[in-house]
Design a protein around this motif. Sequence first.
Motif, PDB file in Angstrom:
ATOM      1  N   GLY A  10     -20.411 -23.420 -77.197  1.00  0.00           N
ATOM      2  CA  GLY A  10     -21.132 -23.229 -75.941  1.00  0.00           C
ATOM      3  C   GLY A  10     -21.875 -21.907 -75.963  1.00  0.00           C
ATOM      4  O   GLY A  10     -21.998 -21.252 -77.000  1.00  0.00           O
ATOM      5  N   ASN A  11     -22.356 -21.503 -74.798  1.00  0.00           N
ATOM      6  CA  ASN A  11     -23.139 -20.264 -74.719  1.00  0.00           C
ATOM      7  C   ASN A  11     -22.281 -19.018 -74.530  1.00  0.00           C
ATOM      8  O   ASN A  11     -22.802 -17.906 -74.617  1.00  0.00           O
ATOM      9  CB  ASN A  11     -24.162 -20.369 -73.582  1.00  0.00           C
ATOM     10  N   VAL A  58     -24.602 -26.091 -78.497  1.00  0.00           N
ATOM     11  CA  VAL A  58     -25.809 -25.835 -77.709  1.00  0.00           C
ATOM     12  C   VAL A  58     -26.270 -24.397 -77.955  1.00  0.00           C
ATOM     13  O   VAL A  58     -27.100 -23.879 -77.231  1.00  0.00           O
ATOM     14  CB  VAL A  58     -25.580 -26.090 -76.195  1.00  0.00           C
ATOM     15  N   ARG A  96     -33.251 -33.592 -75.686  1.00  0.00           N
ATOM     16  CA  ARG A  96     -33.118 -32.263 -75.073  1.00  0.00           C
ATOM     17  C   ARG A  96     -31.899 -32.139 -74.171  1.00  0.00           C
ATOM     18  O   ARG A  96     -31.584 -31.043 -73.692  1.00  0.00           O
ATOM     19  CB  ARG A  96     -34.363 -31.917 -74.275  1.00  0.00           C
ATOM     20  N   VAL A  97     -31.232 -33.246 -73.909  1.00  0.00           N
ATOM     21  CA  VAL A  97     -29.997 -33.169 -73.106  1.00  0.00           C
ATOM     22  C   VAL A  97     -28.963 -32.401 -73.933  1.00  0.00           C
ATOM     23  O   VAL A  97     -28.786 -32.676 -75.124  1.00  0.00           O
ATOM     24  CB  VAL A  97     -29.461 -34.581 -72.783  1.00  0.00           C
ATOM     25  N   GLY A  98     -28.300 -31.431 -73.313  1.00  0.00           N
ATOM     26  CA  GLY A  98     -27.268 -30.691 -74.037  1.00  0.00           C
ATOM     27  C   GLY A  98     -26.261 -31.666 -74.625  1.00  0.00           C
ATOM     28  O   GLY A  98     -25.753 -32.542 -73.916  1.00  0.00           O
ATOM     29  N   ASP A 100     -23.310 -31.293 -75.361  1.00  0.00           N
ATOM     30  CA  ASP A 100     -22.003 -31.224 -74.684  1.00  0.00           C
ATOM     31  C   ASP A 100     -21.950 -32.188 -73.496  1.00  0.00           C
ATOM     32  O   ASP A 100     -20.916 -32.789 -73.211  1.00  0.00           O
ATOM     33  CB  ASP A 100     -21.674 -29.778 -74.251  1.00  0.00           C
ATOM     34  N   ARG A 101     -23.068 -32.361 -72.823  1.00  0.00           N
ATOM     35  CA  ARG A 101     -23.103 -33.264 -71.662  1.00  0.00           C
ATOM     36  C   ARG A 101     -22.923 -34.721 -72.120  1.00  0.00           C
ATOM     37  O   ARG A 101     -22.202 -35.504 -71.497  1.00  0.00           O
ATOM     38  CB  ARG A 101     -24.431 -33.101 -70.917  1.00  0.00           C
ATOM     39  N   GLY A 124     -18.785 -24.065 -67.286  1.00  0.00           N
ATOM     40  CA  GLY A 124     -18.811 -23.103 -68.392  1.00  0.00           C
ATOM     41  C   GLY A 124     -19.806 -22.010 -68.060  1.00  0.00           C
ATOM     42  O   GLY A 124     -19.847 -21.546 -66.921  1.00  0.00           O
ATOM     43  N   THR A 125     -20.604 -21.609 -69.038  1.00  0.00           N
ATOM     44  CA  THR A 125     -21.653 -20.622 -68.783  1.00  0.00           C
ATOM     45  C   THR A 125     -22.551 -21.146 -67.660  1.00  0.00           C
ATOM     46  O   THR A 125     -22.891 -20.441 -66.724  1.00  0.00           O
ATOM     47  CB  THR A 125     -22.495 -20.417 -70.055  1.00  0.00           C
ATOM     48  N   ALA A 126     -22.937 -22.408 -67.797  1.00  0.00           N
ATOM     49  CA  ALA A 126     -23.606 -23.123 -66.711  1.00  0.00           C
ATOM     50  C   ALA A 126     -22.629 -24.150 -66.148  1.00  0.00           C
ATOM     51  O   ALA A 126     -21.629 -24.481 -66.784  1.00  0.00           O
ATOM     52  CB  ALA A 126     -24.854 -23.820 -67.241  1.00  0.00           C
ATOM     53  N   THR A 128     -22.546 -28.066 -65.068  1.00  0.00           N
ATOM     54  CA  THR A 128     -23.313 -29.311 -65.156  1.00  0.00           C
ATOM     55  C   THR A 128     -22.565 -30.391 -64.388  1.00  0.00           C
ATOM     56  O   THR A 128     -21.321 -30.434 -64.400  1.00  0.00           O
ATOM     57  CB  THR A 128     -23.500 -29.747 -66.629  1.00  0.00           C
ATOM     58  N   ILE A 143     -27.969 -29.034 -63.319  1.00  0.00           N
ATOM     59  CA  ILE A 143     -27.516 -27.829 -64.042  1.00  0.00           C
ATOM     60  C   ILE A 143     -27.682 -26.647 -63.092  1.00  0.00           C
ATOM     61  O   ILE A 143     -28.748 -26.500 -62.478  1.00  0.00           O
ATOM     62  CB  ILE A 143     -28.391 -27.581 -65.303  1.00  0.00           C
TER      63      ILE A 143
HETATM   64  C1  LIG Z   1     -26.686 -26.879 -69.666  1.00  0.00           C
HETATM   65  C2  LIG Z   1     -26.090 -26.155 -70.860  1.00  0.00           C
HETATM   66  C3  LIG Z   1     -26.691 -24.754 -70.957  1.00  0.00           C
HETATM   67  C4  LIG Z   1     -24.567 -26.029 -70.625  1.00  0.00           C
HETATM   68  O1  LIG Z   1     -24.044 -25.255 -71.668  1.00  0.00           O
HETATM   69  P1  LIG Z   1     -22.679 -24.422 -71.558  1.00  0.00           P
HETATM   70  O2  LIG Z   1     -22.511 -23.972 -70.149  1.00  0.00           O
HETATM   71  O3  LIG Z   1     -21.569 -25.411 -71.921  1.00  0.00           O
HETATM   72  O4  LIG Z   1     -22.752 -23.328 -72.544  1.00  0.00           O
HETATM   73  C5  LIG Z   1     -26.295 -26.972 -72.182  1.00  0.00           C
HETATM   74  O5  LIG Z   1     -25.848 -28.275 -72.001  1.00  0.00           O
HETATM   75  C6  LIG Z   1     -27.737 -26.981 -72.620  1.00  0.00           C
HETATM   76  O6  LIG Z   1     -28.201 -26.074 -73.270  1.00  0.00           O
HETATM   77  N1  LIG Z   1     -28.467 -28.074 -72.252  1.00  0.00           N
HETATM   78  C7  LIG Z   1     -29.844 -28.265 -72.646  1.00  0.00           C
HETATM   79  C8  LIG Z   1     -30.691 -28.764 -71.511  1.00  0.00           C
HETATM   80  C9  LIG Z   1     -30.225 -30.069 -70.897  1.00  0.00           C
HETATM   81  O7  LIG Z   1     -29.045 -30.438 -70.964  1.00  0.00           O
HETATM   82  O8  LIG Z   1     -31.069 -30.787 -70.322  1.00  0.00           O
END
Ligand SMILES: CC(C)(COP(=O)(O)O)[C@@H](O)C(=O)NCCC(=O)O
Length: 253
Positions: A10-11, A58, A96-98, A100-101, A124-126, A128, A143
Amino acid sequence: MTPDVVVDIGNTRLKWGRCLGGAVTELASLAGDRPDEWDAQLAKWELGAPLNWAVASVQPEWQQQFTRWAESRGDRVAAIAHAHVPVPTDVTERERVGIDRLLNALAALVRVPAGWPLIVIGVGTAVTVDYVDPAGVFRGGAILPGPWMMAHALHEFTAKLPLVEPQPFDPDRPIGRNTREAIELGIQSAVFGAADTLVWNMSQLSDLKPVLFVTGGGADLLRGVGFTADLEGAIYDPLLTLDGVRLAAESVT
Ligand SMILES: CC(C)(COP(=O)(O)O)[C@@H](O)C(=O)NCCC(=O)O
Ligand SMILES: Nc1ncnc2c1ncn2[C@@H]1O[C@H](COP(=O)(O)OP(=O)(O)O)[C@@H](O)[C@H]1O
């Protein structure tokens, strides 16, 4: 491939999940750029070499550094890409969807009988909040800044606000009586308020009650809160993303 360890980068943190008997059995949350911490964790788990790693990220820089470190040990590293995640999407830019999602959606889908709508909150950092419809299609979501990002932003963009450690949501404390309490309450309300509104709006998309999953390093901040929406169930699972990595690794040859 069958990984020995799955990795979710993650970030803020790099998470390892130890895989035994077709499941993720243990979690370690490590710094993203500290090979010394990684060496120590390997020693703790008494893992030798060569190992099979499956890595989803990510954070591309940390992924490169991690991959170089593992390969220099003689290990095999499989990078999990969007194509490895067998979750159909209805979004305008799937790539482009993370990842992790998508991995959260994959792991949530295997935990619930087919046909239920799912909502996944990652803290997390963000933060979602994502919706998977009753046909198992990832439909996207929202997000927003995560609790630590809010805490840092309030401290860094003002002269007088201290850096505050986010605290779990407390429905019995509706008013902050000093600066610190006011920031804690503001962050809790921002995260829970946004999540609650999004979950309620998503719950209106189907006649069936959704199953809610909450994951991420900050999942505990939402533990025990009462969501307004009528839910089929609420599952707190810190291993959700890592289990998604394990499941996606099955698509890697
Ligand atoms: C939204 C996020 C920053 C969440 O990352 P995290 O908080 O887990 O580090 C990551 O899923 C990401 O970089 N997404 C890319 C853009 C998107 O999901 O549309
Ligand atoms: N300054 C910080 N910002 C964000 N998270 C922090 C910070 N300091 C510590 N943490 C910890 O890092 C974790 C972040 O959650 P995690 O889901 O690992 O995020 P990400 O996947 O974005 O790296 C939390 O467990 C939190 O306790």
